[in-house]
Every structure is written in C-alpha cells, then in structure tokens.
Scaffold this active site. Structure first.
Site, PDB file in Angstrom:
ATOM      1  N   HIS A   1      55.369  60.549  60.920  1.00 43.71           N
ATOM      2  CA  HIS A   1      55.219  60.635  62.378  1.00 43.71           C
ATOM      3  C   HIS A   1      53.749  60.552  62.796  1.00 43.71           C
ATOM      4  O   HIS A   1      52.868  60.354  61.958  1.00 43.71           O
ATOM      5  CB  HIS A   1      55.879  61.915  62.894  1.00 43.71           C
ATOM      6  CG  HIS A   1      55.355  63.159  62.239  1.00 43.71           C
ATOM      7  ND1 HIS A   1      54.078  63.617  62.439  1.00 43.71           N
ATOM      8  CD2 HIS A   1      55.939  64.021  61.369  1.00 43.71           C
ATOM      9  CE1 HIS A   1      53.906  64.722  61.728  1.00 43.71           C
ATOM     10  NE2 HIS A   1      55.018  64.983  61.070  1.00 43.71           N
TER      11      HIS A   1
ATOM     12  N   LYS B   1      61.505  62.619  55.239  1.00 44.82           N
ATOM     13  CA  LYS B   1      61.238  62.835  56.673  1.00 44.82           C
ATOM     14  C   LYS B   1      60.422  61.653  57.163  1.00 44.82           C
ATOM     15  O   LYS B   1      59.754  60.971  56.372  1.00 44.82           O
ATOM     16  CB  LYS B   1      60.425  64.117  56.868  1.00 44.82           C
ATOM     17  CG  LYS B   1      61.159  65.374  56.452  1.00 44.82           C
ATOM     18  CD  LYS B   1      61.166  66.388  57.614  1.00 44.82           C
ATOM     19  CE  LYS B   1      62.009  67.593  57.292  1.00 44.82           C
ATOM     20  NZ  LYS B   1      61.268  68.577  56.490  1.00 44.82           N
TER      21      LYS B   1
ATOM     22  N   HIS C   1      51.182  62.678  60.942  1.00 43.99           N
ATOM     23  CA  HIS C   1      50.774  62.125  59.649  1.00 43.99           C
ATOM     24  C   HIS C   1      49.874  60.910  59.823  1.00 43.99           C
ATOM     25  O   HIS C   1      49.020  60.628  58.998  1.00 43.99           O
ATOM     26  CB  HIS C   1      52.003  61.772  58.805  1.00 43.99           C
ATOM     27  CG  HIS C   1      52.686  62.980  58.256  1.00 43.99           C
ATOM     28  ND1 HIS C   1      54.000  63.267  58.498  1.00 43.99           N
ATOM     29  CD2 HIS C   1      52.213  64.004  57.502  1.00 43.99           C
ATOM     30  CE1 HIS C   1      54.312  64.408  57.905  1.00 43.99           C
ATOM     31  NE2 HIS C   1      53.251  64.875  57.303  1.00 43.99           N
TER      32      HIS C   1
HETATM   33  N1  ARG Z   1      53.110  67.683  53.281  1.00 44.28           N
HETATM   34  C1  ARG Z   1      52.348  68.531  54.163  1.00 44.28           C
HETATM   35  C2  ARG Z   1      52.778  68.287  55.600  1.00 44.28           C
HETATM   36  O1  ARG Z   1      53.279  67.238  55.921  1.00 44.28           O
HETATM   37  C3  ARG Z   1      50.861  68.294  54.063  1.00 44.28           C
HETATM   38  C4  ARG Z   1      50.277  68.536  52.704  1.00 44.28           C
HETATM   39  C5  ARG Z   1      48.800  68.762  52.758  1.00 44.28           C
HETATM   40  N2  ARG Z   1      48.221  68.920  51.468  1.00 44.28           N
HETATM   41  C6  ARG Z   1      48.297  70.023  50.703  1.00 44.28           C
HETATM   42  N3  ARG Z   1      47.758  69.991  49.513  1.00 44.28           N
HETATM   43  N4  ARG Z   1      48.899  71.107  51.113  1.00 44.28           N
HETATM   44  O2  ARG Z   1      52.572  69.135  56.433  1.00 44.28           O
END
Ligand code: ARG
Length: 562
Positions: free
Chosen positions: A125, A122, A128
């Site tokens: 964005h 993905k 992030h």
């Molecule tokens: N990949 C997730 C997202 O983009 C965020 C992960 C955050 N870290 C975790 N340990 N859950 O929404």
C-alpha cells in the site's frame, strides 16, 4: 572561496580557531548582503564590546586582499563581498570535478538499511511505498558519501497471520482464484477468516496450531506458506520494477525462524527474561517503556524476537557501522524497545541502530481508481500517475519521441518528488493537480528544467564545455546566484546523510531549477559573442549535470526531452 575567507578572518581574530570561524561563517540570504557574513556576536563576551563596535574595528583593521572586493559592517555582521570573477571561476572548477558532491567519508564502512518490507499476503500500500521511496533515497545518499550500503527487504513473511491464512485457504480458498487474483484473493479469504472467527473462536485455535506447525517445520504448512509468499513477491517485484528499485537481500522474518532460539537462550542467560502469564517478556519499566514481548504462551516467536535475531545476524554478517530501519512512525515504540533489549544484552553496537520514522500519506479528495474497494495499491497510484502524464504529453507535445518512456519517468518522478519534498515525519497529502503541475514545486518542474538545459545544449551542438572560459561573463546576479546554488551540492549531500532527510536534496534540486530558470530568462545564451556563449553554455552543462545527479539521489530519472 569560503576557506579563503575563513583564513583571512583568522588572521585578525586569534581568539577563535579556524574550524570555529568556519562554523560561524554564514551565507547571507540576499546577495546585497555580501557573499559571506561573519557574525560578531560570539566575540562580544571575549572583547567586552558591542558586536557592532567589534565589526567596525575589524573592518578598519582588515587589509585589502585580491580575492575581496570589499568588507562592510552591517549591524554586528561583517559582510564580505568577494571578487566575483575569481569566485565564479572557483565555483565552476569545483562543480566541474567528476566526483562533485561525492565524499570519501564512508570508505570501508557498511550501512545496512531495512526498508520497504511489505507483509506477505497483504497488499503493497501507499505506506509501503513511502518506506520504499525514502529508504531508496537514503541508500543513494549514503552511497554518494562513499559507504557500501546493503539494501535489505525484511519481508513480513512469518507470524500467526499465516496460520489464519492456512485455515482460511483450507476452508474457503480456491487455487485458481488465488493464482489469478494474487494478493487481492488472499486478502479476501483473510477478511473472511476474521468474520468467521468472530462467530467461532475455535478457528483461532486452529490458526495458532497451524502456525506452531510452521515453526516446527511441518511440510504441508510450509508448502502452502511458500506458495502465498511466491504469489505476493510477484506483485511486489512488479512495483519495484516500475520504480526502478532493487534490493540486495530479501531475508524476511522467516529467515530468522531458526535463529530466535539463540536469542531466547541469551536473554535467559543474562537474566533478562521474566515469565508473565505464561509468556516471556523483558521488562522495560525502568526505561519508561512497556515490556518487550519475546515468546508467546505456546512457545512461538514474535516480531520483536525476529528483529533481535535479525540485528545480531546483520552485525555478524555485515559488521555495519549503522543499521537503519525505515518504517511509519507508529512503530516507534517497537524499535525503541528492541534497541534497548539489544543494549541490555551487552551489545555495545546497539548505539548504531537507527529508526527512521515517517508520517502518513493520503490523497486529498480520495478519488483514485482502485481495483478492489477502498484498498489503495501503490502500483495503482503509480500507474495512474503515468497515465495522467501520458495524457498531458499527448495534449502538449504530441510529437515527442518515446512518449511512453517519458511518461513513465515523469509520472513516477512526480510521486517520488512529492513524497520527498518535506521532512519525513510530516504527513503527505496530495492532489493530482498539485503534484503533476509543471509550474509548481514538483518533480515534473525540475525534470522540465533539466530537459530545457538539455535542449539548449542540443541546439548549440555541444555536450561538454572545458574550463577555459572568460569568467567575467558570469559576474551578473542571475549567473552568480545559480553558481552559488550549484556549489552547495557537497554540503547538501552531507547534511542529508547526517539528518537522514532526503528533502534536503529535493529542496536543493528545486532551488537549482528555479535559479536556472531565472538565469535562462535573464542571460541570453545563444549569442554572437563566442566568449559569452561559451561561458554561459558551461553554466548550462553544470546545471544539467547537478540536476540529474541530485534527482538520482531521490530515485528520479531525467528525460532529455519533455
Ligand atoms: N513488515 C513491517 C510492516 O509492514 C515492517 C518491517 C520493518 N522492518 C523491521 N525489521 N521490523 O509494518
């Protein structure tokens, strides 16, 4: 100086301990109201007298002291006016220390911080971008407080979506196109999958089956998945490079795929797991939360299971004193749930888990050149900012050396500063006019102030100034104000670390920059009188240093010329 005032007050008030007095002692909002103010309201109960009367009595009792020029009673406050020359000296000496703003608080302790963590295949964005910027700043702030910080990029690189992507690739994918277009091409086939699955539900079954294969270690499934991941990482790393940011670990969700089984076993053993429609959950209604899903019907793990495994792994590996997660506020429930499950499992360290949420980002007016439709890539925003700054430089200062490098530092700085200028939880919206304005409350304004300080020193031909100066030169209002702002730095860093709020640092940098520009306007620096010149140059040196240091805590660099 504050300590001196505290000790002095303590000599007259036996009813309060020194730390209490220190907590109560305020810095008045205006210099006319003194350098420190002690509110007498708390004493009203003890003395059974009106605060004004208490203040008056104390004032009359207080003996003159060499560091004080006067003490006044103003509506229940005791206002202390300190000897300015001595005050200036103390502030200069403190700010001249190499480790000014640093602390030993975190010595021997480790903090894990999980941030950025984009989802493989993905796009990276603007959301992030925000976790990346906030996480990086929190990392810098804790490092300044003496902690060892592990920067963890918990990549979203595992889950049913990869089953879908594999099906999509097998049906409609094209190797060359993906090699060429990267994440954008992967997103296109992913969208196609959803459109087709609307019509043909069997695609969903196929996707689930592929994910189960991945979990079972099927070679073909894993090699396609690894390829998607490599392609995505190339793009993410390009963005990190642009930002000048790094991570200590890229252990994402997939790293925990062989560690979720142990979590499920432990939950079973503790009798926490309940079967519900074929799936397994931990009920949390006792805590007013929806149940935490642990295992799906087909036996596959989910986001929360992997987060449980990751937390336990991190505790064992790093023995953290805090484990911080920076994500959008919409994941609040997820973190509350899985922290609770950790607690129910009997991990007393679950109290050290911290979720740091933030609000949404948007672009007012929404005009942005994007590479595909409405999807906004962080990289595009950063590059657009750099190119806009490059144009401004070309127009205003075409002879500047290293124009590209300066444009990069300022263009990136503008975005970062804007993202970090308010409480995290507030939504951020921006217009290019606002964030690139060199006169507004912006990154470029602070960087420009830094460059101005650098230019003053360049013209004077000095890089540093020793502390052998005439402090009486610095007792005017603009100099004193600037020194007071600079002196707040250690308290600012500590406060920002306790509240996990980088905006405390960005506001500080802004206040120093504004106070410096007032000083620059009011106090001529390059004068005949050597004593005056030297004292003022010293203030410029300290301002320059603290601005650079504070901006570095936000992840922002400082060009010497702009
Ligand atoms: N990949 C997730 C997202 O983009 C965020 C992960 C955050 N870290 C975790 N340990 N859950 O929404």
């Amino acid at each position: 100086m504050k300590q001196k005032v505290v000790q002095y007050i303590a000599g007259y008030i036996t009813e309060l301990e020194q730390p209490e007095i220190e907590k109560l002692l305020e810095i008045p909002p205006k210099p006319e109201m003194g350098d420190f103010a002690f509110p007498c309201f708390r004493l009203a109960k003890v003395y059974r007298k009106a605060p004004q009367m208490i203040a008056e009595d104390l004032k009359n009792k207080m003996e003159p002291a060499d560091f004080l020029s006067s003490v006044e009673n103003a509506g229940g406050y005791l206002n202390f006016y300190v000897n300015k020359e001595q005050f200036a000296k103390q502030m200069i000496l403190a700010a001249s220390a190499d480790n000014f703003g640093s602390s030993k608080e975190g010595e021997g302790k480790t903090i894990c911080i999980d941030y950025s963590s984009p989802n493989v295949a993905k796009n990276f964005h603007v959301g992030h971008l925000r976790t990346t910027i906030i996480g990086n700043s929190i990392y810098k702030i804790f490092s300044k407080m003496g902690y060892h910080v592990e920067r963890i990029n918990h990549l979203g690189d595992w889950g049913t979506q990869f089953g879908k992507l594999i099906v999509a690739y097998k049906n409609w994918g094209n190797k060359e196109e993906i090699e060429k277009d990267g994440v954008a091409a992967l997103m296109r086939i992913y969208v196609k999958f959803h459109a087709e699955a609307e019509k043909d539900d069997s695609l969903n079954d196929e996707a689930r089956a592929w994910f189960v294969k991945m979990e079972q270690g099927d070679e073909e499934a894993l090699s396609i998945w690894q390829w998607f991941k490599d392609i995505s990482l190339i793009e993410y790393k390009r963005t990190y490079k642009l930002l000048g940011m790094e991570f200590d670990s890229y252990h994402g969700e997939s790293f925990y795929r062989d560690k979720t089984g142990a979590v499920v076993d432990a939950l079973k053993e503790k009798d926490l797991l309940v079967e519900s429609e074929g799936a397994f959950i931990v009920p949390l209604d006792e805590y007013n939360m929806a149940p935490c899903l642990i295992m799906k019907k087909d036996g596959s793990s989910i986001y929360a299971t992997r987060d449980l495994a990751a937390a336990i792994y991190r505790k064992n590996t790093y023995d953290f004193s805090k484990c911080i997660y920076v994500t959008g506020n919409e994941q609040k429930l997820h973190f509350a749930q899985f922290f609770k499950v950790l607690e129910l499992m009997g991990n007393e360290w679950s109290k050290d888990m911290v979720h740091v949420p933030y609000g949404l980002v948007s672009l007012e007016g929404g005009k942005l050149s994007t590479r595909s439709g409405n999807i906004i890539y962080a990289e595009d925003i950063l590059r657009e900012s750099i190119s806009k700054i490059r144009e401004i430089i070309e127009e205003k200062n075409p002879n500047l050396p290293d124009k590209d490098e300066v444009a990069q530092i300022v263009g990136i700085g503008a975005i970062l500063f804007n993202d970090l200028y308010n409480q995290r939880i507030k939504d951020v919206s921006f217009t290019w006019e606002k964030i690139l304005n060199f006169d507004g409350e912006t990154g470029p304004y602070v960087q420009y102030t830094y460059a101005r300080a650098a230019s003053v020193l360049r013209k004077a031909g000095v890089a540093t100034v020793d502390e052998d100066i005439d402090y009486s030169v610095l007792t005017d209002e603009a100099s004193m104000n600037l020194l007071k702002e600079i002196s707040r730095y250690p308290v600012v860093v500590k406060d920002a670390s306790e509240k996990l709020e980088p905006f405390i640092v960005s506001r500080f940098a802004m206040a120093v920059a504004q106070a410096f520009n007032k000083f620059y306007h009011d106090c001529q620096i390059n004068v005949e009188d050597e004593a005056v010149k030297k004292a003022r140059l010293k203030v410029v040196v300290l301002t320059k240093h603290v601005l650079k240091d504070a901006l570095s805590l936000l992840g922002i660099g400082c060009p010497e010329q702009m």
